[in-house]
Design an enzyme around this catalytic site. Structure first.
Site, PDB file in Angstrom:
ATOM      1  N   GLY A 168       7.139  -1.091   6.414  1.00 59.98           N
ATOM      2  CA  GLY A 168       8.533  -1.525   6.343  1.00 59.98           C
ATOM      3  C   GLY A 168       9.505  -0.598   7.035  1.00 59.98           C
ATOM      4  N   SER A 215      12.185   7.551  14.616  1.00 57.99           N
ATOM      5  CA  SER A 215      11.057   7.199  15.485  1.00 57.99           C
ATOM      6  C   SER A 215      11.590   6.901  16.868  1.00 57.99           C
ATOM      7  CB  SER A 215      10.335   5.970  14.923  1.00 57.99           C
ATOM      8  OG  SER A 215       9.744   6.293  13.688  1.00 57.99           O
ATOM      9  N   GLU A 255       0.835  -1.196   0.000  1.00 55.81           N
ATOM     10  CA  GLU A 255       0.000   0.000   0.000  1.00 55.81           C
ATOM     11  C   GLU A 255       0.869   1.244   0.000  1.00 55.81           C
ATOM     12  OE1 GLU A 255      -3.593  -1.770   2.803  1.00 55.81           O
ATOM     13  OE2 GLU A 255      -2.322  -0.202   3.563  1.00 55.81           O
ATOM     14  N   CYS A 304      -0.983   6.953   9.636  1.00 60.05           N
ATOM     15  CA  CYS A 304       0.249   6.333  10.131  1.00 60.05           C
ATOM     16  C   CYS A 304      -0.020   5.024  10.830  1.00 60.05           C
ATOM     17  CB  CYS A 304       0.913   7.226  11.167  1.00 60.05           C
ATOM     18  SG  CYS A 304       1.411   8.774  10.529  1.00 60.05           S
ATOM     19  N   CYS A 347       6.851  -6.136   7.952  1.00 63.01           N
ATOM     20  CA  CYS A 347       7.956  -5.523   8.695  1.00 63.01           C
ATOM     21  C   CYS A 347       8.302  -6.447   9.846  1.00 63.01           C
ATOM     22  CB  CYS A 347       7.514  -4.160   9.240  1.00 63.01           C
ATOM     23  SG  CYS A 347       8.825  -3.254  10.099  1.00 63.01           S
ATOM     24  N   CYS A 361       3.466   8.691   0.482  1.00 60.61           N
ATOM     25  CA  CYS A 361       4.011   7.891   1.580  1.00 60.61           C
ATOM     26  C   CYS A 361       4.129   6.472   1.048  1.00 60.61           C
ATOM     27  CB  CYS A 361       3.059   7.966   2.764  1.00 60.61           C
ATOM     28  SG  CYS A 361       3.525   6.889   4.126  1.00 60.61           S
ATOM     29  N   CYS A 397       1.992  -0.686  15.857  1.00 60.79           N
ATOM     30  CA  CYS A 397       1.989  -0.554  14.399  1.00 60.79           C
ATOM     31  C   CYS A 397       1.370  -1.778  13.712  1.00 60.79           C
ATOM     32  CB  CYS A 397       3.417  -0.344  13.898  1.00 60.79           C
ATOM     33  SG  CYS A 397       3.491  -0.143  12.114  1.00 60.79           S
ATOM     34  N   CYS A 399       7.077  -3.144  16.419  1.00 66.47           N
ATOM     35  CA  CYS A 399       6.565  -2.052  17.271  1.00 66.47           C
ATOM     36  C   CYS A 399       5.135  -2.374  17.708  1.00 66.47           C
ATOM     37  CB  CYS A 399       6.597  -0.721  16.519  1.00 66.47           C
ATOM     38  SG  CYS A 399       8.260  -0.232  16.025  1.00 66.47           S
TER      39      CYS A 399
END
Ligand code: SAH
Length: 356
Positions: free
Chosen positions: A164, A219, A93, A338, A113, A106, A120, A117
């Site tokens: 990712g 981050s 995406e 996000c 990934c 974005c 996420c 986290c």
């Protein structure tokens, strides 16, 4: 059957070598790249190349197009999410965000990934594979083609903040950044590219040494190791002090001010003492903090801080001289905000492939 190499993955030097092997002058490489990055799907469309040469290209190479599978427009009209089908049937995406000053894309750098986290959605099913440089290029190329067809402005800014961890796919990401900068192609200025990382310190240093003045977003999400390791398991490998040192090095090498991203999660990292500790941690070189009110993800157990707490946290930082911005949230209704990019939603299964 052996697949033909995908020319969209090729750097200028690699196209030049291919062209020379086929007995053509080197300048043909730039002609080819111009067409490729414009979005042609077949070598026959490269009308300024000799016909026999086009045929040889066709025999030896392919142009690995990715296919737009779905588009979702947000109600507010300020974001469009694209789902792409890759040649191996994986799905990725990306999101176009429309700002007054132009369109930002974005984009994703991996299928899934492996950073883990807690907040996420992209990491829920782990990493499937890295994207190639060509697959990253294709996201830009396809979106540009559509924008142009609709009479809209092309992508002016890129943020590597989709699915990712870009520095976990280091060589393809760096190759992509150089490719998207080619003047005969997309011609994106390095300054209009932002790479976001969860803090793979040695790779941040390597990136600083590449001499590409892209903006680095780090981050952080917590002001100390204990809390950070709880929120971001990858932080166990690289202590926060190493991440800050690598950020400082990046600033010194590139002259680019660092952005520290900080998600606000209710009752976890949003107290006054966290703001104090954060301000203390990052002082000493030009940077700013981008506050991201956490987007809640179904299936993940955390809450966004209340508005009052967000405001207080921002004021706390500002009173200590920190430059603070707050992330504008676009595309919430299309799960394009996000941390919400998660393809497995398509099949509702834990595998991430597209099945009709
Ligand atoms: N792996 C990179 C880039 C992808 S994430 C990184 O970690 O920076 C891009 C940004 O979105 C990061 O700052 C990430 O922490 C943030 N993000 C992820 N999930 C989120 C969520 N649920 N709500 C708000 N921001 C989120």
């Amino acid at each position: 059957m052996i697949e033909k190499p995908d020319m969209l993955d090729f750097s200028l030097e690699e196209v030049e070598q291919a062209v020379q092997r086929l007995g053509q002058p080197g300048y043909r490489a730039k002609q080819i790249l111009k067409w490729l990055h414009k979005g042609v799907s077949h070598f026959d469309e490269m009308t300024d190349l000799p016909q026999a040469f086009r045929q040889s290209l066709n025999e030896q190479f392919q142009i690995g197009r990715i296919q737009i599978l779905e588009r979702h427009h947000s109600n507010t009209g300020d974001a469009i999410k694209y789902l792409f089908l890759l040649s191996d049937h994986n799905i990725i995406e990306c999101v176009v965000m429309r700002y007054k000053y132009g369109n930002t894309l974005c984009l994703s750098t991996q299928v899934g990934c492996r950073m883990g986290c807690r907040f996420c959605a992209s990491t829920i099913n782990g990493l499937v594979r890295n994207l190639s440089a060509g697959e990253m290029m294709s996201q830009v190329i396809e979106v540009n083609r559509e924008l142009e067809e609709n009479g809209e402005r092309r992508i002016g800014n890129l943020v590597l903040m989709g699915t990712g961890e870009p520095l976990d796919n280091y060589s393809n990401t760096v190759k992509f950044i150089k490719m998207v900068h080619y003047p005969m192609g997309i011609n994106m200025s390095y300054r209009n590219i932002t790479l976001s990382t969860c803090g793979l310190a040695p790779r941040m240093i390597e990136l600083a040494d590449e001499g590409l003045p892209v903006t680095l977003s780090v981050s952080l999400h917590a002001p100390n190791d204990k809390l950070r390791r709880f929120i971001m398991p990858a932080a166990s490998v690289y202590p926060i002090i190493d991440v800050i040192e690598a950020s400082r090095y990046y600033y010194e090498k590139t002259g680019r001010r660092i952005t520290f991203e900080y998600i606000l999660i209710k009752d976890l990292n949003d107290r006054k003492e966290h703001a104090e500790e954060l301000a203390e941690l990052i002082k000493g070189f030009p940077s700013h903090v981008n506050i991201i009110p956490a987007n809640e993800v179904s299936g993940l157990d955390f809450r966004r801080s209340p508005e009052r707490t967000i405001q207080r946290f921002i004021r706390e930082l500002e009173s200590r001289g920190v430059v603070v911005t707050r992330r504008r949230e676009l595309g919430l209704d299309i799960e394009g905000a996000c941390g919400q990019l998660r393809r497995s939603r398509l099949t509702g299964r834990r595998n991430q492939r597209y099945e009709r």
